[in-house]
Design a protein around this motif. Structure first.
Motif, short mmCIF file in Angstrom:
data_model
loop_
_atom_site.label_atom_id
_atom_site.label_comp_id
_atom_site.label_asym_id
_atom_site.label_seq_id
_atom_site.Cartn_x
_atom_site.Cartn_y
_atom_site.Cartn_z
N VAL A 18 0.85 -1.20 0.00
CA VAL A 18 0.00 0.00 0.00
C VAL A 18 0.88 1.25 0.00
CG1 VAL A 18 -1.67 1.33 1.35
CG2 VAL A 18 -2.02 -1.12 1.02
N SER A 22 0.78 4.08 -2.86
CA SER A 22 0.53 5.47 -2.44
C SER A 22 1.68 6.39 -2.83
CB SER A 22 0.29 5.54 -0.93
OG SER A 22 -0.88 4.87 -0.59
N ILE A 25 1.50 7.09 -6.52
CA ILE A 25 0.43 8.06 -6.81
C ILE A 25 0.86 9.47 -6.40
CG2 ILE A 25 -1.92 8.77 -6.16
CD1 ILE A 25 -2.56 5.73 -5.92
N MET A 26 1.45 9.61 -5.21
CA MET A 26 1.91 10.94 -4.76
C MET A 26 2.96 11.51 -5.70
SD MET A 26 2.15 10.91 -0.59
CE MET A 26 3.59 9.90 -0.63
N TRP A 69 -6.75 13.03 -4.00
CA TRP A 69 -5.90 11.84 -4.06
C TRP A 69 -4.56 12.10 -3.36
CZ3 TRP A 69 -7.86 7.37 -5.03
CH2 TRP A 69 -8.94 7.22 -5.90
N THR A 73 -3.48 9.94 -0.17
CA THR A 73 -2.31 9.07 -0.24
C THR A 73 -1.18 9.52 0.67
OG1 THR A 73 -1.52 10.24 -2.22
CG2 THR A 73 -2.79 8.19 -2.56
N SER A 74 -1.07 10.82 0.95
CA SER A 74 -0.02 11.26 1.86
C SER A 74 -0.29 10.76 3.28
CB SER A 74 0.14 12.78 1.83
OG SER A 74 -1.02 13.43 2.30
N ILE A 76 -2.24 8.09 4.09
CA ILE A 76 -2.12 6.62 4.05
C ILE A 76 -0.65 6.21 4.02
CG2 ILE A 76 -2.56 4.56 2.62
CD1 ILE A 76 -5.02 5.59 4.15
N SER A 77 0.16 6.89 3.22
CA SER A 77 1.59 6.58 3.14
C SER A 77 2.27 6.76 4.49
CB SER A 77 2.29 7.46 2.12
OG SER A 77 1.84 7.17 0.84
#
Length: 187
Positions: A18, A22, A25-26, A69, A73-74, A76-77
């Motif tokens: 994950v 992430s 994506i970032m 997003w 994602t920041s 979640i990362s």
């Protein structure tokens, strides 16, 4: 009792995968944002920080914006990193940990202030527009600070400082929790 992740645990691999997704994506969103900003700067001589991320919807129109997003994602990362890398922080010396805690506390306070500041500016501009009989396009509201030639989109600023506040606060919280010794980790 909380169980810590070990590298051979299946949940460790989930957090790792994950994190990789992430992070990809970032990085993709950031590269796109910089590219669009450079293009705007070269054609207009000015740019609005973060505006392209606020106005670009992905993967389809009327779905999530790139900024959402990036925000998601920041956070979640960071959570994945905090779950994956906890073991490496156990051996950090007390003076280094104290220094990091002070820096995290300072960052949390600054980002809290900036989040509140941007929320107030955003609310003020929306209210001022409504009083004048105009419903403002919220995605286009900006603040010409610190440089009038490079204003910040207020939605962008608010979400990014909120993400930074959440991450720095969580990091500060984790840094103040009781630490295990190296011997306890091996047991």
């Amino acid at each position: 009792m909380k169980v810590h992740l070990q590298e051979n645990d299946p949940s460790y691999k989930i957090f790792l995968y994950v994190f990789y997704v992430s992070a990809f994506i970032m990085c993709s969103i950031t590269i796109f944002g910089f590219y669009a900003m450079i293009q705007e700067w070269s054609t207009k001589g000015t740019y609005v920080m973060g505006e392209v991320l606020v106005k670009t919807e992905f993967p389809a129109p009327h779905f999530a914006k790139l900024l959402t997003w990036l925000f998601f994602t920041s956070i979640i990362s960071w959570y994945c990193v905090s779950r994956i890398g906890w073991k490496r922080t156990v051996t950090v010396s007390k003076w280094k940990l104290a220094t990091v805690q002070l820096m995290l506390l300072g960052l949390a306070v600054i980002t809290l202030y900036e989040t509140i500041y941007n929320f107030i500016l955003l609310s003020s501009q929306i209210t001022a527009g409504m009083i004048n009989g105009v419903t403002p396009n919220i995605d286009s509201l900006t603040v010409a600070y610190p440089d009038p030639n490079r204003p910040w989109n207020l939605i962008f600023a608010t979400k990014m400082f909120l993400a930074a506040f959440l991450i720095s606060t969580h990091a500060f919280y984790l840094s103040t929790r009781p630490r295990k010794s190296v011997q306890e980790l091996d047991a």
